[in-house]
Design an enzyme around this catalytic site. Structure first.
Site, PDB file in Angstrom:
ATOM      1  N   GLN A  23       9.780  23.249  29.638  1.00 49.90           N
ATOM      2  CA  GLN A  23       9.414  23.384  28.234  1.00 49.90           C
ATOM      3  C   GLN A  23       8.646  24.679  27.999  1.00 49.90           C
ATOM      4  OE1 GLN A  23       6.193  21.391  25.928  1.00 49.90           O
ATOM      5  NE2 GLN A  23       7.857  20.217  25.003  1.00 49.90           N
ATOM      6  N   CYS A  47       3.054  20.782  19.747  1.00 52.09           N
ATOM      7  CA  CYS A  47       1.674  20.808  20.244  1.00 52.09           C
ATOM      8  C   CYS A  47       0.698  21.074  19.093  1.00 52.09           C
ATOM      9  CB  CYS A  47       1.514  21.878  21.315  1.00 52.09           C
ATOM     10  SG  CYS A  47      -0.199  22.012  21.927  1.00 52.09           S
ATOM     11  N   LYS A  90      11.153  19.244  21.135  1.00 55.72           N
ATOM     12  CA  LYS A  90      10.143  18.205  20.929  1.00 55.72           C
ATOM     13  C   LYS A  90       9.290  18.628  19.742  1.00 55.72           C
ATOM     14  CE  LYS A  90       6.675  15.332  23.179  1.00 55.72           C
ATOM     15  NZ  LYS A  90       5.500  15.499  22.298  1.00 55.72           N
ATOM     16  N   ASN A 108       8.509   9.153  20.528  1.00 56.39           N
ATOM     17  CA  ASN A 108       7.304   9.475  21.294  1.00 56.39           C
ATOM     18  C   ASN A 108       6.075   9.077  20.480  1.00 56.39           C
ATOM     19  OD1 ASN A 108       5.383  12.379  21.924  1.00 56.39           O
ATOM     20  ND2 ASN A 108       5.689  10.784  23.429  1.00 56.39           N
ATOM     21  N   ASP A 122       2.472   6.365  21.291  1.00 56.42           N
ATOM     22  CA  ASP A 122       1.974   4.983  21.340  1.00 56.42           C
ATOM     23  C   ASP A 122       2.868   4.008  22.096  1.00 56.42           C
ATOM     24  OD1 ASP A 122      -0.015   6.039  19.814  1.00 56.42           O
ATOM     25  OD2 ASP A 122       0.376   4.854  18.011  1.00 56.42           O
TER      26      ASP A 122
END
Length: 330
Positions: free
Chosen positions: A72, A102, A141, A204, A206
């Protein structure tokens, strides 16, 4: 079966999320052994790669036993990202993942990571340029959006797919939320249920129990789950989820000996890869979960997380093995 381009990743794969100073080769090896279907490197700065910064280039290390593995990268400058793709290709990953999620300020302030969610056109054009620049599958992502008022993840996902993105993993929070509150999987399901989407959509955020993974699969219809924080210091999570999928029952928790064996191996591999100082320092964050919930354990944990000498950490493991030999996690 989910496929990332031509790579078969299984029926509802479990993916180890890319996590800074966490998903390094030692930890990826442990997670792979425990059932992770796809693993990703820590995120790597494109600017660091083209400057040949030691910390960035070190993160390119991947091993055959990890496959399929994705490297990544993050950045917002097109030229730097394209040059970094060429560097990444030389490491031979199975795919290249772009970090558009991010939320950390030092990344966002440069327009990278979740910062690019303020400029969707740039996000799409950068992805398209990278797709055209490599034969490797490009995956993404990201998050739901910059904030609640700017959530357009269905449209964004369509556009990324249309320019050649081969899979998308979506964290169910906005950048404004950081990691607070509960992840919202409903918008991710909307992406998956969009008739125009044909690439895998991974959820994605929890997924911290086998039941949550089942819910993501059965109630939200997603193609797989990307596991992050639940795996830190607990690589067995992947195995436990897969067992629950098959049987509907929980595996017994790993024994004290299992945990000690994993912690020792983890530290040994980290030292082999990073050297004594970094190996000891960057493995510390895992010990809380390796030995979670044990009463009267503070003295041992403090030794593990404060010592700069690996010999002392290994001695702390030995002391735990002797003093808690009969401890049961059941």
């Amino acid at each position: 079966m989910a496929k990332i381009d031509t790579i078969d990743v299984g029926d509802f794969p479990l993916l180890l999320a890319p996590m800074e100073d966490v998903s390094d080769p030692p930890f990826r090896a442990l997670c792979k052994e425990q059932g992770a279907d796809v693993v990703y490197t820590e995120f790597i700065s494109s600017e660091g790669l083209i400057r040949d910064a030691a910390k960035s280039t070190m993160k390119l290390d991947i091993y055959e036993k990890e496959r399929p593995v994705g490297i990544q990268i993050f950045g917002a400058n097109l030229e730097s990202m394209l040059r970094s793709v060429e560097i990444v290709e030389a490491s031979g990953p199975d795919m290249i993942d772009i970090n558009f999620g991010c939320p950390v300020k030092k990344v966002v302030s440069k327009g990278a990571g979740a910062g690019i969610l303020k400029d969707i056109d740039l996000m799409v054009s950068l992805t398209e340029a990278m797709v055209k620049h490599t034969k490797l599958p490009i995956t993404v992502k990201t998050r739901l959006g910059w904030d609640h008022d700017s959530i357009k993840i269905v449209e964004v996902s369509e556009r990324l797919q249309d320019v050649g993105c081969k899979a998308i993993a979506i964290h169910g929070r906005t950048r404004a939320q950081m990691y607070k509150g509960e992840a919202d999987w409903k918008p991710i399901a909307e992406v998956k249920n969009n008739a125009r989407m044909h690439i895998p959509v991974f959820g994605n955020g929890d997924v911290d129990s086998p039941e949550k993974a089942v819910q993501m699969r059965d109630d939200y219809g997603l193609d797989g789950a990307m596991i992050g924080r639940a795996s830190i210091g607990y690589p067995w999570f992947f195995k436990e989820v897969k067992h629950f999928f098959k049987t509907g029952e929980h595996l017994p928790p790993p024994s004290m000996q299992d945990r000690l064996d994993a912690a020792r191996r983890h530290l040994e591999m980290a030292i082999d890869w990073k050297g004594e100082k970094l190996g000891v320092f960057e493995t510390r964050r895992h010990y809380t979960n390796y030995f979670k919930g044990i009463p009267n354990f503070k003295e041992y944990r403090m030794r593990m997380v404060t010592s700069d000498d690996s010999a002392d950490v290994f001695a702390a493991f030995d002391a735990v093995e002797e003093d808690f030999a009969n401890y049961s996690f059941a």
